[in-house]
Motif scaffolding. Structure first.
Motif, PDB file in Angstrom:
ATOM      1  N   ASN A  85       0.789  -1.304   0.034  1.00 49.77           N
ATOM      2  CA  ASN A  85      -0.017  -0.239   0.067  1.00 49.77           C
ATOM      3  C   ASN A  85       0.869   1.195   0.005  1.00 49.77           C
ATOM      4  OD1 ASN A  85      -1.204  -0.565   3.540  1.00 49.77           O
ATOM      5  ND2 ASN A  85       0.671   0.314   2.822  1.00 49.77           N
ATOM      6  N   THR A  86       0.342   2.447  -0.175  1.00 52.82           N
ATOM      7  CA  THR A  86       1.182   3.496  -0.438  1.00 52.82           C
ATOM      8  C   THR A  86       1.874   4.140   0.477  1.00 52.82           C
ATOM      9  OG1 THR A  86      -0.798   4.464  -2.085  1.00 52.82           O
ATOM     10  CG2 THR A  86       0.428   6.093  -0.860  1.00 52.82           C
ATOM     11  N   ALA A 101      -1.739   1.447   5.960  1.00 48.74           N
ATOM     12  CA  ALA A 101      -2.993   2.453   5.475  1.00 48.74           C
ATOM     13  C   ALA A 101      -4.032   2.619   6.375  1.00 48.74           C
ATOM     14  CB  ALA A 101      -3.073   1.954   4.029  1.00 48.74           C
ATOM     15  N   GLY A 135      -5.203   6.010   7.081  1.00 44.59           N
ATOM     16  CA  GLY A 135      -6.490   6.385   7.288  1.00 44.59           C
ATOM     17  C   GLY A 135      -7.149   5.746   8.435  1.00 44.59           C
ATOM     18  N   GLN A 176      -2.886  14.409   4.614  1.00 37.49           N
ATOM     19  CA  GLN A 176      -1.972  13.162   4.958  1.00 37.49           C
ATOM     20  C   GLN A 176      -0.568  13.273   4.240  1.00 37.49           C
ATOM     21  OE1 GLN A 176      -4.782  10.320   3.237  1.00 37.49           O
ATOM     22  NE2 GLN A 176      -4.970   9.358   5.105  1.00 37.49           N
ATOM     23  N   ARG A 180      -1.810  13.346   0.453  1.00 40.96           N
ATOM     24  CA  ARG A 180      -3.177  13.134   0.096  1.00 40.96           C
ATOM     25  C   ARG A 180      -4.193  13.585   1.184  1.00 40.96           C
ATOM     26  NH1 ARG A 180      -3.794   6.499  -0.684  1.00 40.96           N
ATOM     27  NH2 ARG A 180      -3.027   5.841   1.304  1.00 40.96           N
ATOM     28  N   ASN A 349     -11.468   0.428   9.126  1.00 38.52           N
ATOM     29  CA  ASN A 349     -10.914   1.603   8.436  1.00 38.52           C
ATOM     30  C   ASN A 349     -11.724   2.052   7.475  1.00 38.52           C
ATOM     31  OD1 ASN A 349     -10.923  -0.538   6.552  1.00 38.52           O
ATOM     32  ND2 ASN A 349      -9.240   0.442   5.470  1.00 38.52           N
ATOM     33  N   PRO A 350     -11.253   3.395   6.988  1.00 39.41           N
ATOM     34  CA  PRO A 350     -12.065   4.031   5.876  1.00 39.41           C
ATOM     35  C   PRO A 350     -12.869   3.466   4.656  1.00 39.41           C
ATOM     36  CG  PRO A 350     -10.128   5.347   6.498  1.00 39.41           C
ATOM     37  CD  PRO A 350      -9.846   4.239   7.085  1.00 39.41           C
ATOM     38  N   CYS A 351     -12.293   2.553   4.167  1.00 37.48           N
ATOM     39  CA  CYS A 351     -13.127   1.832   3.007  1.00 37.48           C
ATOM     40  C   CYS A 351     -13.450   0.481   3.351  1.00 37.48           C
ATOM     41  CB  CYS A 351     -11.914   1.634   1.724  1.00 37.48           C
ATOM     42  SG  CYS A 351     -11.234   3.360   1.267  1.00 37.48           S
ATOM     43  N   GLU A 353     -12.383  -2.331   4.620  1.00 36.34           N
ATOM     44  CA  GLU A 353     -11.867  -3.799   4.093  1.00 36.34           C
ATOM     45  C   GLU A 353     -11.108  -4.250   5.343  1.00 36.34           C
ATOM     46  OE1 GLU A 353     -10.663  -1.060   2.809  1.00 36.34           O
ATOM     47  OE2 GLU A 353      -8.531  -0.826   2.583  1.00 36.34           O
ATOM     48  N   THR A 544      -7.355  -0.329  -3.793  1.00 37.85           N
ATOM     49  CA  THR A 544      -6.182  -0.165  -4.464  1.00 37.85           C
ATOM     50  C   THR A 544      -6.062   1.115  -5.433  1.00 37.85           C
ATOM     51  OG1 THR A 544      -6.691  -1.664  -6.544  1.00 37.85           O
ATOM     52  CG2 THR A 544      -5.688  -2.773  -4.648  1.00 37.85           C
ATOM     53  N   GLY A 545      -6.808   2.112  -5.086  1.00 38.47           N
ATOM     54  CA  GLY A 545      -6.999   3.407  -5.652  1.00 38.47           C
ATOM     55  C   GLY A 545      -5.513   3.759  -6.388  1.00 38.47           C
ATOM     56  N   THR A 546      -4.628   3.838  -5.739  1.00 38.75           N
ATOM     57  CA  THR A 546      -3.535   4.427  -6.454  1.00 38.75           C
ATOM     58  C   THR A 546      -2.452   3.352  -6.882  1.00 38.75           C
ATOM     59  OG1 THR A 546      -3.398   5.631  -4.405  1.00 38.75           O
ATOM     60  CG2 THR A 546      -1.895   6.450  -6.190  1.00 38.75           C
ATOM     61  N   ILE A 547      -2.517   2.239  -6.127  1.00 36.28           N
ATOM     62  CA  ILE A 547      -1.525   1.229  -6.741  1.00 36.28           C
ATOM     63  C   ILE A 547      -1.996   0.504  -7.914  1.00 36.28           C
ATOM     64  CG2 ILE A 547      -0.148   0.835  -4.425  1.00 36.28           C
ATOM     65  CD1 ILE A 547      -1.638  -1.681  -4.229  1.00 36.28           C
TER      66      ILE A 547
HETATM   67  N1  UDP Z   1      -6.382   5.538   2.544  1.00 32.22           N
HETATM   68  C1  UDP Z   1      -6.219   6.663   2.897  1.00 32.22           C
HETATM   69  N2  UDP Z   1      -6.175   7.960   2.408  1.00 32.22           N
HETATM   70  C2  UDP Z   1      -6.571   7.980   0.896  1.00 32.22           C
HETATM   71  C3  UDP Z   1      -6.739   6.565   0.393  1.00 32.22           C
HETATM   72  C4  UDP Z   1      -6.531   5.686   1.151  1.00 32.22           C
HETATM   73  O1  UDP Z   1      -6.213   6.889   4.173  1.00 32.22           O
HETATM   74  O2  UDP Z   1      -6.630   8.865   0.131  1.00 32.22           O
HETATM   75  C5  UDP Z   1      -6.374   4.394   3.263  1.00 32.22           C
HETATM   76  C6  UDP Z   1      -7.410   3.819   3.704  1.00 32.22           C
HETATM   77  O3  UDP Z   1      -7.541   3.288   4.916  1.00 32.22           O
HETATM   78  C7  UDP Z   1      -7.866   2.853   2.743  1.00 32.22           C
HETATM   79  C8  UDP Z   1      -6.507   2.292   2.550  1.00 32.22           C
HETATM   80  O4  UDP Z   1      -5.624   3.382   2.614  1.00 32.22           O
HETATM   81  O5  UDP Z   1      -8.779   1.912   3.038  1.00 32.22           O
HETATM   82  C9  UDP Z   1      -6.428   1.380   1.134  1.00 32.22           C
HETATM   83  O6  UDP Z   1      -6.643   2.311   0.202  1.00 32.22           O
HETATM   84  P1  UDP Z   1      -5.996   2.026  -1.419  1.00 32.22           P
HETATM   85  O7  UDP Z   1      -5.903   0.463  -1.570  1.00 32.22           O
HETATM   86  O8  UDP Z   1      -6.968   2.815  -2.449  1.00 32.22           O
HETATM   87  O9  UDP Z   1      -4.695   2.630  -1.393  1.00 32.22           O
HETATM   88  P2  UDP Z   1      -3.326   2.654  -2.186  1.00 32.22           P
HETATM   89  O10 UDP Z   1      -2.298   1.913  -1.521  1.00 32.22           O
HETATM   90  O11 UDP Z   1      -3.748   2.077  -3.699  1.00 32.22           O
HETATM   91  O12 UDP Z   1      -2.880   4.052  -2.418  1.00 32.22           O
END
Ligand code: UDP
Length: 694
Positions: A85-86, A101, A135, A176, A180, A349-351, A353, A544-547
């Protein structure tokens, strides 16, 4: 020549234009003084790989072994087969040290408490987590309702929602990691007297205006859903007024509903009675809801009774109107929580999962399923061996993150290291289906979902058992009390039956999934008993919004959004035409610029009679897929998963509240842990718009 040239690496060629844009804007390290980049994408993957592999030194691995592990970590990331994750990508090996995350923080009904769990203690904790890109999720139901008394000041309580607004403003201020916007989940359980205000906190006139940094969800119980079915009343209870064992009326109910065995409950109750110097009204029996009600009434804690259907309809109306509130199914979450002997989960958590205990954090990472479709004798099949190998190293990497993490607070560190939860997820699922030639909205696709989930879970669980043998089990592990989720997984046919879906799996898809179908979980259970388990949970399907952008694939288990669309993200607007779709058009010699730009206008080909049927079938977009299929994919991935699934049930803008009601009811029966719908255009701001013209 091969390999490196002037810092250029051919692995960089795997990255799309959008991937590079995102990496450049937020991930690649810069010199803070000159603001010049100090790393390339490959250097980033190296940084993360080396930093996380180094953890193994403290487990007695030699320098050479650590280097081998680092190479393997680098390999699975740079080939885009797996990404963490990010926060792990951004912060590994940097001054910031938070790599997870997902966080859940407790909120007690007090300004501050000695344990640091009062409202303003938690506000501070949230700021520290957001600052580094995490998050946060909260359950606000322990807070006394609006208008209740405050003894110390003889004042009037302002209620949970007013405090949520403070959390919301703080989130705006603390971006963040400066990179973000903070994300929060606010939960209120359905028995709280303020639940009606909570349900309406983000809809109607308040839509696009209030609590913009929150997703909100109502915590729903089986008793409530049954009351909806039977058109019965349910109590609203003031959490401050009950002197039940445990912190509130709610924890009382948990014990009542059979998560724990009776002896254990009695033991727990007696212990709590001793500590709290309270009186138990019925020592001999396990408390039922009715009994709990009698006690709560005696205590004057029941503020009113409301028809469950009235509350349910308000939830549905809100979700239809604006996407909020969602629902989390508290009973299902706790029933299938493998370590429910540790405590009750109240929030996610926020989304959604990651259902987590108070103070727990979890780090995520996802395998890119699309990468495991290979061609054999002219047929597309799944490379199971490569997938299993990737999962093995992915789980090791996620486990190492727990040790490499620098935690913002000691409570978080303690809770996280006690249970060592990690969340392996997937991305690129819908593109895997396209490559296999299977339409997302088909029984075949559901069968693929169900069995892929099973395979991923099996491999991840197996990897965690092997890690336990090497490094020890998570401290809270109890081989007997631990609940194997495969004992309670619903069968594939059961899911179809609940959804009243008929249809056979085709023989070719049966053959395709044979390897997953035949896995033996009882043997795995035996291994767990003998060798232990490194992580109390291993899976979690993240958005997985960004990854997924970095990997150039579809997000999570979502269907394709559109064949062409504009994506609004923090760093700008992107126009995208799906490259896989272009590939198909080429195959049919239809990649004419005029055709493509016509398609881009609507984002879809469903209504386009000039496009061959095969293409129209496999390229169904999120809104063309019936809501039941969205939900059944989610339910399939939930069966073989010890955490949760992030999924949005996308609806066409003309769908009615009745659809939402039906979906919410069906979600409960299918045993998903939470549910969110989003009706197209129901908010003024949305991340993705369909079609280019809008
Ligand atoms: N999350 C967050 N801020 C954001 C996007 C995600 O805190 O802007 C956290 C949140 O807990 C979410 C988790 O990261 O449930 C995973 O989100 P995602 O898979 O989209 O994250 P990526 O690793 O793709 O950035």
């Amino acid at each position: 020549g091969k390999g490196k040239w002037n810092g250029f690496d051919e692995r960089d060629m795997l990255l799309s234009y959008n991937a590079l844009k995102v990496l450049e804007a937020r991930y690649l390290l810069k010199n803070p003084d000159t603001l010049r980049y100090v790393e390339t994408p490959q250097m980033m993957f190296r940084r993360v790989a080396n930093f996380l592999a180094k953890v193994d030194t403290s487990y007695g691995k030699s320098e050479e072994e650590v280097k081998k592990i680092a190479d393997k970590f680098y390999e699975i990331m740079s080939s885009l087969k797996f990404l963490p994750n990010t926060p792990t990508l951004m912060n590994s090996g940097t001054r910031l040290g938070v790599l997870s995350a997902c966080f859940v923080l407790p909120v007690r009904d007090s300004m501050t408490t000695p344990e640091g769990e009062g409202i303003y203690d938690t506000l501070r904790a949230m700021a520290l987590v957001h600052q580094q890109g995490g998050g946060t999720g909260f359950d606000f139901s322990e807070l006394r309702p609006k208008g209740d008394v405050v003894a110390s000041t003889a004042g009037v309580a302002s209620g949970p929602i007013s405090f949520m607004k403070i959390f919301d403003v703080s989130t705006d201020v603390v971006k963040q990691g400066g990179k973000r916007r903070g994300a929060n989940m606010g939960i209120m359980h359905v028995w709280h007297p303020d639940v009606n205000d909570f349900i309406k906190a983000k809809t109607g006139q308040l839509k696009d205006a209030q609590l913009q940094n929150f997703n909100i969800s109502v915590g729903i119980y089986d008793y409530f859903m049954k009351a909806v079915e039977r058109d019965e009343e349910v109590p609203l209870v003031n959490p401050r007024k009950t002197r039940v064992p445990g912190s509130n009326w709610d924890s009382y109910m948990v014990k009542a509903r059979g998560y724990m065995d009776e002896e254990y409950i009695q033991e727990l109750i007696l212990k709590e009675l001793e500590e709290k110097d309270a009186v138990w009204l019925d020592e001999s029996s396990v408390i039922t809801l009715d009994e709990a009600m009698v006690i709560a009434e005696k205590e004057g804690a029941v503020t009113s009774k409301v028809n469950a259907r009235v509350i349910f309809d308000e939830i549905v109306k809100g979700a239809w109107d604006s996407g909020d509130p969602g629902i989390v199914f508290i009973d299902e979450i706790n029933r299938r929580h493998p370590i429910n002997y540790i405590g009750k989960i109240q929030a996610t958590n926020p989304c959604a999962e990651e259902p987590l205990l108070p103070w727990e954090s979890c780090n995520l990472g996802s395998v890119n399923l699309e990468k495991f479709v290979i061609e054999k004798e002219g047929k597309a099949i799944i490379d199971w061996d490569s997938l299993a190998d990737t999962i093995r190293y992915a789980v090791r990497m996620l486990d190492n993150v727990i040790d490499a993490n620098r935690y913002p607070l000691k409570q978080i560190e303690e809770a996280t290291k006690k249970t060592r939860k990690v969340g392996l997820g997937v991305m690129g699922f819908s593109r895997l289906l396209v490559r296999l030639g299977i339409p997302y909205d088909s029984v075949d696709a559901l069968y693929v979902s169900y069995n892929l989930a099973k395979f991923v879970y099996y491999q991840a669980f197996h990897a965690s058992i092997e890690l336990a043998k090497e490094k020890g089990s998570f401290p809270a592990y109890d081989p007997v009390l631990y609940r194997d989720i495969f004992d309670t997984a619903r069968s594939f046919n059961e899911l179809l039956e609940v959804a009243k879906l008929k249809g056979e799996v085709s023989p070719s898809v049966k053959r395709l999934m044979e390897r997953a179908e035949s896995l033996d979980f009882s043997q795995l259970k035996g291994e767990r008993m003998i060798k232990g388990l490194r992580n109390s949970t291993v899976m979690s399907i993240a958005p997985t919004g960004t990854i997924s952008i970095i990997s150039g694939t579809s997000s999570g288990i979502e269907p394709l959004f559109a064949l062409a669309f504009i994506r609004n993200v923090a760093v700008g607007k992107f126009m995208e035409v799906d490259p896989l779709f272009l590939e198909y058009l080429k195959r049919y010699e239809m990649d004419d610029p005029e055709v493509v730009s016509k398609i881009a206008e609507t984002g879809s080909v469903a209504e386009n009679v000039f496009i061959p049927r095969t293409i129209r079938n496999v390229f169904r977009t999120a809104h063309e897929v019936a809501p039941e299929y969205h939900l059944l994919h989610q339910a399939s991935w939930q069966q073989w998963n010890d955490s949760g699934v992030s999924k949005t049930i996308n609806l066409k803008s003309e769908e009615t509240p009745e659809t939402v009601s039906k979906i919410y009811m069906m979600a409960w029966r299918l045993g998903v842990k939470g549910i969110t719908v989003y009706r197209d255009k129901s908010k003024s701001q949305q991340v993705i718009y369909f079609g280019i013209k809008k």
